[in-house]
Enzyme design. Structure first.
Site, PDB file in Angstrom:
ATOM      1  N   LYS A  75      36.839   9.861  12.563  1.00  0.00           N
ATOM      2  CA  LYS A  75      35.813  10.858  12.264  1.00  0.00           C
ATOM      3  C   LYS A  75      35.948  11.356  10.819  1.00  0.00           C
ATOM      4  O   LYS A  75      34.939  11.574  10.132  1.00  0.00           O
ATOM      5  CB  LYS A  75      35.914  12.037  13.234  1.00  0.00           C
ATOM      6  CG  LYS A  75      34.846  13.121  13.025  1.00  0.00           C
ATOM      7  CD  LYS A  75      33.426  12.576  13.167  1.00  0.00           C
ATOM      8  CE  LYS A  75      32.362  13.634  12.876  1.00  0.00           C
ATOM      9  NZ  LYS A  75      32.209  14.620  13.956  1.00  0.00           N
ATOM     10  N   SER A 100      35.668  17.885  16.535  1.00  0.00           N
ATOM     11  CA  SER A 100      36.196  17.262  15.317  1.00  0.00           C
ATOM     12  C   SER A 100      37.310  18.159  14.800  1.00  0.00           C
ATOM     13  O   SER A 100      37.051  19.233  14.253  1.00  0.00           O
ATOM     14  CB  SER A 100      35.096  17.110  14.264  1.00  0.00           C
ATOM     15  OG  SER A 100      34.103  16.217  14.699  1.00  0.00           O
TER      16      SER A 100
END
Length: 259
Positions: free
Chosen positions: A133, A56
């Site tokens: 995300k 991420s």
């Protein structure tokens, strides 16, 4: 290795030997080091290689690294995941992918082995997976904060929060956050499935992305402040559901005790 894998001595050694590479490390500088470092993947990468970055990281970093991969004749997909430790162990992760459509089709069987095939989705071009995300973490943070506030109200009002949770799960307020993290909070089980420190990093990326796109997000700003308090109080190694502890302290309540 014990199960039959081959060990590489460095990312460069790996890139000499394979044309499908998965990275999953904490933050943008870590991905950059693995790919662009002195012994990085890009030093030996083969043409046609597909890199699947499941970290991420910032959407801007994902796009820049994808451009660098392209200059080496390779393709990079940003493919962050959601589902935590439970999803990783069970192979049921949600995987949100940005990048070349043909490359996604080629590697989808790999991603299907890591996640729920119905939740392995290409959402757009390079960086789109990371934007998704960011949205994921914003929704989780906002929901987690409100669930914590609801439990604090129940405790203040002398109502059993476990009963409140049970009732809410049967109605429109039901969510995975209420189900999974709500149970964690009520049991005060903050053994990390996803560390608060990493969630703090994700909310920093969210703030940067919101600022870069000129998107107002007052709720997420409050969540980021609460996360900062949680980390300042030394809870970075706890599960990020420990955000509830900050709200409980503000309300002067404790699980198991009603006023």
């Amino acid at each position: 290795v014990a199960h039959g894998a081959s060990r590489a001595d460095s990312p460069a050694d790996l890139a000499r030997r394979v044309t499908r590479i998965i990275t999953m490390v904490p933050d943008s500088p870590d991905v950059e080091r693995v790919l662009t470092g002195e012994q990085g993947v890009f030093t030996t990468i083969q043409r046609g290689t597909i890199i699947i970055d499941c970290s991420s990281i910032a959407p801007t970093a994902a796009r820049e690294l994808a451009d660098q991969a392209k200059s080496h004749g390779a393709i990079m997909l940003d493919a962050p995941v959601s589902g935590g430790e439970i999803g990783a162990i069970g192979g049921t992760l949600s995987i949100m992918v940005g990048g070349d459509a043909d490359a996604f089709t080629q590697v989808k069987p790999i991603l299907d082995a890591m996640g729920n095939p119905e939740k392995v989705l290409r959402v757009g071009d390079s960086g789109a997976g990371q934007v998704t995300k960011v949205c994921n973490q914003m929704v989780i943070g906002g929901t987690l904060a409100v669930v914590s506030e609801a439990f604090a109200l129940a405790l203040k009002a002398g109502v059993d929060p476990s009963k409140v949770r049970e009732a809410l799960l049967g109605g429109f307020a039901a969510s995975r956050v209420l189900e999974v993290h709500g149970e964690r909070i009520l049991k005060e089980n903050y053994i990390p499935g996803f560390r608060a420190q990493l969630y703090g990093k994700d909310m920093r990326i969210a703030a940067e992305t919101l600022a870069a796109t000129g998107t107002p997000a007052p709720v997420s700003a409050v969540v980021q402040d609460l996360v900062a308090v949680m980390l300042a109080r030394g809870r970075g190694d706890m599960d990020y559901s420990a955000l509830a502890t900050v709200l409980f302290e503000l309300a002067d309540v404790k699980v198991g005790k009603t006023t």
